[in-house]
Motif scaffolding. Structure first.
Motif, short mmCIF file in Angstrom:
data_model
loop_
_atom_site.label_atom_id
_atom_site.label_comp_id
_atom_site.label_asym_id
_atom_site.label_seq_id
_atom_site.Cartn_x
_atom_site.Cartn_y
_atom_site.Cartn_z
N VAL A 43 0.84 -1.19 0.00
CA VAL A 43 0.00 0.00 0.00
C VAL A 43 0.88 1.24 0.00
CG1 VAL A 43 -0.14 0.13 2.53
CG2 VAL A 43 -2.00 1.08 1.16
N ILE A 44 0.38 2.32 -0.59
CA ILE A 44 1.00 3.64 -0.48
C ILE A 44 0.14 4.48 0.44
CG2 ILE A 44 1.48 5.81 -1.71
CD1 ILE A 44 2.31 4.17 -4.13
N LEU A 98 -5.16 1.77 7.71
CA LEU A 98 -4.38 0.64 7.19
C LEU A 98 -4.88 -0.68 7.78
CD1 LEU A 98 -0.73 2.02 7.14
CD2 LEU A 98 -2.29 1.71 5.22
N ALA A 99 -5.34 -0.65 9.03
CA ALA A 99 -5.89 -1.87 9.62
C ALA A 99 -7.14 -2.33 8.86
CB ALA A 99 -6.22 -1.63 11.09
N GLU A 100 -7.96 -1.37 8.45
CA GLU A 100 -9.15 -1.71 7.67
C GLU A 100 -8.75 -2.34 6.32
OE1 GLU A 100 -12.45 -1.34 8.50
OE2 GLU A 100 -11.75 -0.83 10.51
N ILE A 101 -7.74 -1.76 5.69
CA ILE A 101 -7.28 -2.29 4.41
C ILE A 101 -6.66 -3.67 4.59
CG2 ILE A 101 -5.60 -1.93 2.54
CD1 ILE A 101 -6.02 1.11 3.00
N ALA A 102 -5.83 -3.83 5.64
CA ALA A 102 -5.17 -5.12 5.88
C ALA A 102 -6.17 -6.22 6.18
CB ALA A 102 -4.18 -4.97 7.03
N SER A 103 -7.33 -5.86 6.70
CA SER A 103 -8.35 -6.86 7.03
C SER A 103 -8.98 -7.48 5.79
CB SER A 103 -9.44 -6.23 7.90
OG SER A 103 -10.27 -5.37 7.11
N GLY A 104 -8.71 -6.86 4.65
CA GLY A 104 -9.28 -7.36 3.41
C GLY A 104 -10.53 -6.63 2.97
N ARG A 105 -10.95 -5.64 3.75
CA ARG A 105 -12.15 -4.88 3.39
C ARG A 105 -11.94 -4.11 2.09
NH1 ARG A 105 -14.74 -0.61 6.99
NH2 ARG A 105 -15.99 -0.49 5.08
#
Length: 317
Positions: free
Chosen positions: A80-81, A179-186
């Motif tokens: 991710v950027i 970033l936690a939301e993105i890392a969760s796969g959402r």
């Protein structure tokens, strides 16, 4: 996740600090060249220095459009950027390169106040809250899907400097949480309601000029919006530029012609304001402190020795 960060100045510095303290790995930092502009000297915390101190490779660019940078980004292989206070266009071949896209952090409650100087514009428009949005970057500036938003209230006497301090505290946490939301796969983030969107331009000299047909409430907000370290709102008195650096709204109604220097009230001097002032329907701007053309700051009672005369938007010939 492996993170590449695009950032600059104090906003970027705070964001990078949060990333370094998180579970993510910052593998490359891209920042702008150091500048000599007034704002760059004020909010001058260096993203470049912080990255170097932590052993992170740094690339300095005004615009991220060259093949050399693209090759470095590909070699960094980010998941991710993160972009924060990046001042020039990021092309699709950059923001779409990471597997999980690019998270941009913007200091407004999007879709309102996209673009430039959002805190100043929001204060001028009497918004009751301001905040920060973490959103996925797409082809349209500040228009991507919203991952998270955080807001803070606007106090009745807040200045833009106050709002800057309040919102600055949000940048690091919202980035890490986003970033936690993105890392969760959402991926089902909130679409922006484009019917509510507004896009504002950079502030310029003309935006600081006082128009005495504005209401006292509007002029009070202009003075607070253009507080130090921002350039001050200004008018003219006897042909000379006069900056209004502290003001309030009068307690009483003062009728007459907008711009008339009228009456001493408390610790200030009232100046008639508002298009309806001639009908006796407007309060006045209570000027408390001014700065003269030669840079001298004076309390209103010290500067306005006599009542009468006018403050004007432009020097009168």
């Amino acid at each position: 996740m492996r993170v590449v960060m695009f950032g600059f100045q104090t906003w970027g510095h705070r964001t990078l600090q949060a990333l370094l303290a998180s579970e993510h790995e910052v593998v490359l930092v891209v920042t702008h060249p150091r500048g000599e502009g007034a704002y760059e000297k004020i909010w001058s915390d260096s993203v470049e220095d912080l990255a170097f101190e932590n052993g992170i490779e740094v690339v300095v660019r005004e615009r991220p459009e060259d093949q050399e940078l693209l090759d470095e980004l590909k070699a960094a292989d980010p998941d991710v950027i993160v972009a924060c206070n990046w001042r020039t266009w990021i092309p699709p071949q950059v923001f779409a390169l990471p597997k999980r896209g690019t998270l941009n952090v913007h200091d407004s409650l999007l879709p309102k106040y996209a673009g430039f100087s959002p805190l100043i514009w929001a204060l001028l428009n009497d918004e009751k809250e301001v905040g920060v949005t973490a959103h996925m970057m797409d082809d349209t500036l500040d228009a991507g899907d919203i991952v998270l938003q955080r807001s803070v209230p606007v106090g009745p006497r807040d200045t833009t400097a106050d709002l800057f301090e309040k919102t600055l505290e949000l940048f690091g946490p919202i980035t890490v949480d986003g970033l936690a939301e993105i890392a969760s796969g959402r991926t089902d983030f909130v679409k922006q309601d484009r019917s509510q969107a507004s896009f504002f331009h950079k502030r310029a000299e003309e935006d600081l000029r006082i128009d005495w047909t504005w209401t006292a409430e509007e002029l009070d907000r202009l003075v607070r919006a253009q507080c130090s370290p921002y350039p001050s709102a200004f008018c003219f008195h006897r042909g000379q530029r006069l900056e209004i650096i502290e003001a309030d709204v009068s307690a009483e109604v003062y009728g007459g012609t907008p711009g008339r220097i009228f009456y001493r009230e408390g610790d200030g001097v009232t100046v008639v304001a508002g298009a309806e002032a001639r009908r006796g329907r407007s309060k006045a701007l209570l000027v408390k402190k001014v700065r003269t053309a030669d840079g001298v700051e004076l309390k209103a009672h010290e500067y306005f020795k006599h009542m009468g005369g006018y403050l004007t938007s432009r020097p009168q010939l």
